[in-house]
Motif scaffolding. Structure first.
Motif, mmCIF file in Angstrom:
data_model
loop_
_atom_site.group_PDB
_atom_site.id
_atom_site.type_symbol
_atom_site.label_atom_id
_atom_site.label_comp_id
_atom_site.label_asym_id
_atom_site.label_seq_id
_atom_site.Cartn_x
_atom_site.Cartn_y
_atom_site.Cartn_z
ATOM 1 N N ASN A 146 -28.889 -7.767 -35.365
ATOM 2 C CA ASN A 146 -28.205 -8.960 -35.058
ATOM 3 C C ASN A 146 -28.736 -9.978 -35.713
ATOM 4 O OD1 ASN A 146 -25.887 -7.739 -33.711
ATOM 5 N ND2 ASN A 146 -27.038 -8.051 -31.843
ATOM 6 N N ALA B 254 -28.009 -12.678 -38.924
ATOM 7 C CA ALA B 254 -27.866 -13.903 -38.794
ATOM 8 C C ALA B 254 -28.975 -14.962 -39.719
ATOM 9 C CB ALA B 254 -27.928 -14.476 -37.240
ATOM 10 N N TYR C 5 -22.243 -17.662 -34.963
ATOM 11 C CA TYR C 5 -23.657 -17.166 -34.113
ATOM 12 C C TYR C 5 -23.425 -17.228 -32.981
ATOM 13 C CZ TYR C 5 -25.753 -19.316 -38.482
ATOM 14 O OH TYR C 5 -26.013 -19.228 -39.781
ATOM 15 N N ARG C 6 -24.312 -16.399 -32.094
ATOM 16 C CA ARG C 6 -24.252 -16.220 -30.722
ATOM 17 C C ARG C 6 -25.323 -17.327 -30.116
ATOM 18 N NH1 ARG C 6 -21.154 -14.716 -26.351
ATOM 19 N NH2 ARG C 6 -22.356 -13.789 -24.758
ATOM 20 N N TYR D 202 -20.013 -18.431 -28.507
ATOM 21 C CA TYR D 202 -19.841 -18.354 -29.932
ATOM 22 C C TYR D 202 -19.766 -19.659 -30.486
ATOM 23 C CZ TYR D 202 -19.450 -13.322 -29.058
ATOM 24 O OH TYR D 202 -19.584 -12.055 -28.409
ATOM 25 N N ASN E 242 -25.458 -23.429 -35.226
ATOM 26 C CA ASN E 242 -26.413 -22.526 -34.604
ATOM 27 C C ASN E 242 -27.683 -23.492 -34.132
ATOM 28 O OD1 ASN E 242 -28.323 -20.393 -34.445
ATOM 29 N ND2 ASN E 242 -29.199 -20.667 -36.404
ATOM 30 N N THR F 221 -26.655 -13.555 -34.020
ATOM 31 C CA THR F 221 -25.302 -13.409 -33.982
ATOM 32 C C THR F 221 -24.805 -12.060 -33.223
ATOM 33 O OG1 THR F 221 -23.456 -13.334 -35.479
ATOM 34 C CG2 THR F 221 -25.254 -11.940 -36.123
ATOM 35 N N VAL G 116 -17.611 -11.413 -37.978
ATOM 36 C CA VAL G 116 -19.059 -11.348 -38.600
ATOM 37 C C VAL G 116 -19.039 -10.407 -39.834
ATOM 38 C CG1 VAL G 116 -21.284 -10.962 -38.481
ATOM 39 C CG2 VAL G 116 -20.347 -12.151 -36.803
#
Length: 321
Positions: free
Chosen positions: A103, A107, A124-125, A191, A195, A207, A221
């Motif tokens: 992940n 990203a 992005y997470r 989410y 970022n 992400t 994604v």
């Protein structure tokens, strides 16, 4: 990767995976414990690398709450016969670390891409650090247990000291209570196309990429990644920000439904057990009474103030977060 877990190179491309072996978590855990079984050399190398990655993550200020999930053994009609808490073992942590690495790598890869001088639109997470008021409550919580949190060394310093505090609690029941209180004071992960990094994981870029078969943000994604690998134009940010807000809202609904289903089955399991003795810990105190969580099965119940007898109680909101 080198032997210290540093990524030396990577490639992102379309592939077809052909699996020679399929393992369950239990299969991998048994290999780790017995050092016997198919692919044992590869699994042992992965385990060693995963532990390096985990060690580095915590060194950088990652926070962990080792609260295993509640599981049920049920009969053919869905009636819960047994309740237990599934704790994470080394096999779970091995997979977790490499999913985090995948992940983060995706990203970071897309985050560095440019389109006409602008960063590529991406999902992005993100996880913000606790707001000042909640930070103060966390500091107060730690102080009650004789621990001082670092509020002078920036975001990473605070998270590192918080993690050390959480690790310093060795009493299982007490640790469970502190984890619950600390989780309630954390910001909520969500989410976004903007970022700001992930506070809990101590990642600048993160992400959700690894589960497109079950999670819609991951599918988005993958679609964006495929688009950019084909050198297509930048995606419209406003469109994907709207999708991010939708996914974050739906995630809250899903988590609420999951919590409700667990509570329902716990209540069903406890039915008919009136009068039996259980041990528990007070997880919250308010003006109306106590919230108690049973130690072994994490079933929560309310104890109204009038059920505590005729004693006088003075509730002090300042001493509890």
């Amino acid at each position: 990767m080198d032997t210290d877990g540093n990524v030396k190179d990577f490639e992102i491309c379309r592939t077809i995976i052909k699996s020679d072996y399929r393992f369950s978590y239990q299969d991998v855990q048994q290999i780790l414990e017995t050092v016997e079984g198919a692919c044992k050399e590869e699994i042992l190398v992965l385990d060693r690398l995963a532990k390096k990655l985990r060690e580095e993550r915590f060194k950088n200020g990652a926070i962990t709450f080792n609260r295993g999930s509640v599981k049920f053994c049920m009969d053919s009609e869905g009636k819960p016969l047994q309740v237990y808490v599934e704790e994470l073992n080394d096999a779970n942590k091995l997979i977790e670390e490499f999913m985090l690495l995948a992940n983060r790598t995706v990203a970071r890869f897309v985050g560095k891409m440019q389109a006409s001088g602008k960063r590529k639109t991406f999902i992005y997470r993100i996880h913000a650090s606790p707001v000042i008021e909640r930070q103060k409550k966390l500091v107060s919580l730690a102080r009650r247990f004789g621990y001082k949190l670092d509020t002078n060394s920036g975001r990473n310093g605070f998270s590192r000291s918080l993690n050390l505090f959480l690790e310093s609690i060795t009493d299982k029941a007490q640790k469970n209570q502190i984890d619950v209180l600390a989780i309630r004071l954390m910001s909520r992960a969500e989410y976004s196309t903007g970022n700001i990094g992930h506070f809990g994981l101590a990642f600048r870029d993160y992400t959700h990429f690894t589960s497109p078969i079950r999670r819609y943000p991951d599918l988005l994604v993958h679609r964006l990644l495929a688009r950019y690998l084909d050198n297509n134009t930048n995606a419209q940010r406003s469109k994907y920000e709207k999708l991010c807000r939708h996914c974050s809202a739906v995630e809250l609904s899903v988590k609420a439904a999951e919590r409700d289903s667990v509570r329902y089955k716990l209540a069903e399991f406890m039915k008919g057990k009136e009068g039996q003795l259980f041990t528990g810990i007070i997880s919250d105190v308010s003006s109306w009474g106590l919230l108690v969580e049973l130690n072994e099965i994490r079933c929560e119940g309310q104890m109204p103030i009038h059920s505590l007898g005729n004693e006088y109680f003075d509730w002090s909101e300042k001493t509890l977060p």
